[in-house]
Design an enzyme around this catalytic site. Structure first.
Site, mmCIF file in Angstrom:
data_model
loop_
_atom_site.group_PDB
_atom_site.id
_atom_site.type_symbol
_atom_site.label_atom_id
_atom_site.label_comp_id
_atom_site.label_asym_id
_atom_site.label_seq_id
_atom_site.Cartn_x
_atom_site.Cartn_y
_atom_site.Cartn_z
ATOM 1 N N HIS A 144 0.839 -1.203 0.000
ATOM 2 C CA HIS A 144 0.000 0.000 0.000
ATOM 3 C C HIS A 144 0.872 1.251 0.000
ATOM 4 C CE1 HIS A 144 -3.455 2.559 1.273
ATOM 5 N NE2 HIS A 144 -2.520 3.206 1.961
ATOM 6 N N GLU A 145 1.916 1.262 0.825
ATOM 7 C CA GLU A 145 2.796 2.435 0.893
ATOM 8 C C GLU A 145 3.622 2.585 -0.385
ATOM 9 O OE1 GLU A 145 2.095 4.393 3.111
ATOM 10 O OE2 GLU A 145 1.000 3.049 4.451
ATOM 11 N N GLU A 224 -6.273 7.083 -1.108
ATOM 12 C CA GLU A 224 -6.170 5.869 -0.298
ATOM 13 C C GLU A 224 -6.829 4.688 -0.999
ATOM 14 O OE1 GLU A 224 -4.428 5.252 2.469
ATOM 15 O OE2 GLU A 224 -3.662 7.291 2.194
#
Length: 291
Positions: A144-145, A224
């Site tokens: 995700h990062e 996100e």
């Protein structure tokens, strides 16, 4: 949350310093010497607004390390650190990215990515997250990062913040000038604005800056969802990301509200407008509905 919060705080501090410096240099006096020059004011606001935003971007990695106490892994001292480096390296290779710095910091379950560019980035993970999740879940969080870096989210946030800063600075001075003119309506208005202008312009900048953060947070929440999808694509399976989000929800349920916010568990009502992350259930639903 940490990535966005640190950027916003740094941005606000830089903008206030630049604005105060402009006052000391007489820029505001020049802009209001013959009434408020809207064209010059807009140019000044854009210069300070985008300048402050890009300075904040350049400082982002250093500020993140300093504020969290994150320790960059230069040489792994144990098997866990070796696994972290190898996992981030593999994910970065899949994302066609240069290897970012990898760091660990003490804290509640959380992770963030920051940095001025795709080639000069940092991925940091908390000790709390490493202790509370299994490796498949941690890998999903790392993906995700890395997806944030791949998507250029820090640069996107910088451009959005630059536009927001421009309007905040412009409107703050317009409102301050109008207020000062009203307060001095019975006096000689041929001179430069009084002390009321200087004080009220700072106050308006702070108030408008806080309100404008709603816009920045809105775009952050949209990014996100994209990072979640990017993580699923990098891993080749959406289930680990779903499990990681569920783990965050179960870990934080009923615990410290601040930790919940840091992990992206948004509150309701007005607070949801100031959250950088969507509710976990919304993120899980988006992943489950993706094809």
């Amino acid at each position: 949350m940490k990535r966005v919060f640190l950027f916003l705080i740094t941005n606000l501090a830089v903008i206030l310093v630049l604005s105060f410096s402009a006052r000391l240099l007489g820029v505001d006096r020049f802009l209001t010497s013959n009434g408020l020059d809207m064209g010059m004011l807009l140019a000044f606001a854009a210069l300070i607004g985008f300048g402050g935003s890009f300075i904040s971007l350049l400082m982002s990695k250093t500020m993140a390390k300093w504020s969290t106490g994150a320790q960059v892994i230069l040489r792994p001292s144990n098997e866990e650190e070796s696994w972290l480096l190898n996992t981030v390296r593999q994910l970065s290779k899949k994302a066609d990215l240069a290897m970012p710095e990898v760091a660990i910091y003490e804290g509640a379950p959380n992770a963030f990515a920051t940095g001025p560019s795709r080639s000069k980035s940092l991925v940091a993970v908390s000790s709390g997250l490493l202790r509370s999740m299994d490796r498949k879940q941690v890998e999903a969080v790392l993906a995700h990062e890395v997806a944030h870096i791949q998507n250029g989210d820090m640069v996107t946030l910088t451009l959005i913040q630059g536009v927001v800063n421009t309007f905040v600075i412009f409107l703050a001075r317009v409102f301050a000038y109008a207020l000062d003119s009203f307060l001095r309506r019975d006096e000689d208005e041929s001179g430069s604005p009084g002390i009321g202008y200087w004080i009220s312009s700072i106050a308006f900048e702070i108030v408008f800056g806080i309100l404008a953060s709603i816009v920045v947070m809105y775009f952050s929440r949209k990014r996100e969802f994209r990072a979640d999808a990017g993580a699923a694509a990098l891993i080749g399976d959406r289930r680990p990301m779903i499990e990681a989000l569920r783990a965050l929800g179960s870990l934080e349920a009923g615990k410290l509200p601040k930790e919940m916010a840091a992990s992206g568990i948004a509150g309701g009502g007005m607070m949801a407008l100031f959250s950088s992350h969507p509710p976990l259930e919304s993120r899980i639903a988006a992943l489950e509905s993706a094809r």
